[in-house]
Design an enzyme around this catalytic site. Structure first.
Site, PDB file in Angstrom:
ATOM      1  N   THR A 170       0.815  -1.220   0.000  1.00 15.74           N
ATOM      2  CA  THR A 170       0.000   0.000   0.000  1.00 15.74           C
ATOM      3  C   THR A 170       0.845   1.264   0.000  1.00 15.74           C
ATOM      4  O   THR A 170       0.417   2.299  -0.518  1.00 15.74           O
ATOM      5  CB  THR A 170      -0.981   0.042   1.191  1.00 15.74           C
TER       6      THR A 170
ATOM      7  N   HIS B 119      -1.609   7.774   0.833  1.00 20.65           N
ATOM      8  CA  HIS B 119      -1.472   6.365   0.504  1.00 20.65           C
ATOM      9  C   HIS B 119      -2.829   5.686   0.388  1.00 20.65           C
ATOM     10  O   HIS B 119      -3.740   5.954   1.176  1.00 20.65           O
ATOM     11  CB  HIS B 119      -0.609   5.661   1.548  1.00 20.65           C
ATOM     12  N   LEU B 120      -2.954   4.817  -0.598  1.00 20.11           N
ATOM     13  CA  LEU B 120      -4.227   4.169  -0.927  1.00 20.11           C
ATOM     14  C   LEU B 120      -4.340   2.818  -0.231  1.00 20.11           C
ATOM     15  O   LEU B 120      -4.515   1.778  -0.859  1.00 20.11           O
ATOM     16  CB  LEU B 120      -4.349   4.027  -2.445  1.00 20.11           C
ATOM     17  N   HIS B 121      -4.265   2.850   1.107  1.00 22.01           N
ATOM     18  CA  HIS B 121      -4.268   1.612   1.879  1.00 22.01           C
ATOM     19  C   HIS B 121      -5.558   0.811   1.635  1.00 22.01           C
ATOM     20  O   HIS B 121      -5.530  -0.287   1.068  1.00 22.01           O
ATOM     21  CB  HIS B 121      -4.129   1.921   3.376  1.00 22.01           C
ATOM     22  N   ASP B 122      -6.677   1.345   2.079  1.00 21.60           N
ATOM     23  CA  ASP B 122      -7.945   0.627   1.964  1.00 21.60           C
ATOM     24  C   ASP B 122      -8.443   0.523   0.521  1.00 21.60           C
ATOM     25  O   ASP B 122      -8.980  -0.525   0.128  1.00 21.60           O
ATOM     26  CB  ASP B 122      -9.003   1.280   2.851  1.00 21.60           C
TER      27      ASP B 122
END
Length: 300
Positions: free
Chosen positions: A193, A235-238
């Site tokens: 991620t 940040h595009l975690h989910d």
């Protein structure tokens, strides 16, 4: 189409993930369960209701069930410094939607048991609800085809401590229960991620078009970059966990047995023993493709 239940603690990147799940023609959202984590349970539930009413309308048929307000032991620490004062940052009207009378454990237990082999769980918060549902009715483990978990930092530094990623750190006992359940788990952690993000310089229109989700996504990123003045990457975690539900081969994974440290300085440290095991740990990501999926789906 893949039928999914989303277990979430909205949360700004959770909000983007929910937009993706609602917009994707490849997913059918059959329910949302809320959990404390990024903010208190009352705030994450309120955020989920506000988001759903804004995106899906006041007559939304997607049920929302309220889950755990604390981990299996202790309390959540929350992440207002990342997500804003109420966990979402941006202002949305108070919802008229109401959560179900049944709680998240009952909802997960009953829905999964009623549709064996058909409901994927996308867990993008602490894993308390999922672990509690498995404890309540262990036989549903055989009925879950996959749990996609946003969590863990296996080969990289953590984001809440040097050792731990936030979601796993918040309830390491629940994480162990899920990883030891034998359910096929895809673990989407900081290893991948942190490679996928929106850059400050890409705005203010990170998402194209005039859809509600595009406008809301742009508003969230604008607010976060304004508040987090020293940060250039969101940040595009989910969202990456949802992208993995839409197009699984966007990730490169390795099978492993996974465990989590529950106590001491290394609480939340996620350890993978590669070779065999029910957990697929994401070790690589097609960055351009993944970010493209997020942009295109939220822009719809």
């Amino acid at each position: 189409m893949r039928r999914v239940i989303i277990d979430t603690d909205p949360g700004t990147d959770d909000a983007l993930a929910l937009m993706m799940a609602l917009n994707s023609p490849d997913l059918v959202v059959e329910g949302i369960t809320t959990v404390g984590g990024n903010a208190t349970l009352s705030e994450t539930t309120e955020n989920a209701l506000r988001l759903m009413e804004h995106l899906d309308g006041p007559d939304s048929a997607i049920p929302i069930a309220v889950g755990a307000d604390r981990p299996l032991h202790g309390t959540y620490t929350h992440a207002y410094h990342v997500h804003g004062s109420d966990g979402l940052g941006i202002s949305l009207p108070a919802p008229t939607l109401k959560p179900l009378s049944m709680n998240a454990v009952e909802f997960l237990r009953d829905r999964i048991a009623a549709s064996p082999g058909e409901l994927t769980v996308i867990a993008i918060g602490p894993l308390t609800n999922v672990a509690a549902a498995l404890d309540n009715r262990p036989d549903i483990a055989d009925a879950i085809p996959e749990i996609i978990v946003m969590g863990g930092a296996v080969g990289v530094r953590g984001n809440i401590t040097p050792h731990a990623e936030f979601n796993i750190h918040e309830d390491p006992w629940a994480a162990n229960a899920v990883f030891e359940s034998g359910i096929p788990v895809t673990l989407v952690g900081l290893d991948v991620t942190h490679q996928t993000f929106m850059h400050r310089n890409g705005g203010p229109r990170w998402f194209e078009g005039d859809s509600k989700s595009a406008q809301l996504g742009n508003g969230i990123l604008t607010d976060r970059f304004r508040e987090l003045d020293g940060e250039d990457e969101f940040h595009l975690h989910d969202p990456l966990a949802v992208a993995a539900a839409i197009e699984p081969d966007v990730l490169t994974c390795r099978a492993a047995r996974v465990s989590v440290v529950t106590d001491g300085e290394e609480r939340g440290r996620t350890i993978a023993s590669y070779g065999e095991g029910s957990v697929k740990v994401a070790v690589g990501v097609d960055v351009e493709r993944a970010v493209g999926i997020v942009r295109s789906v939220i822009s719809q």
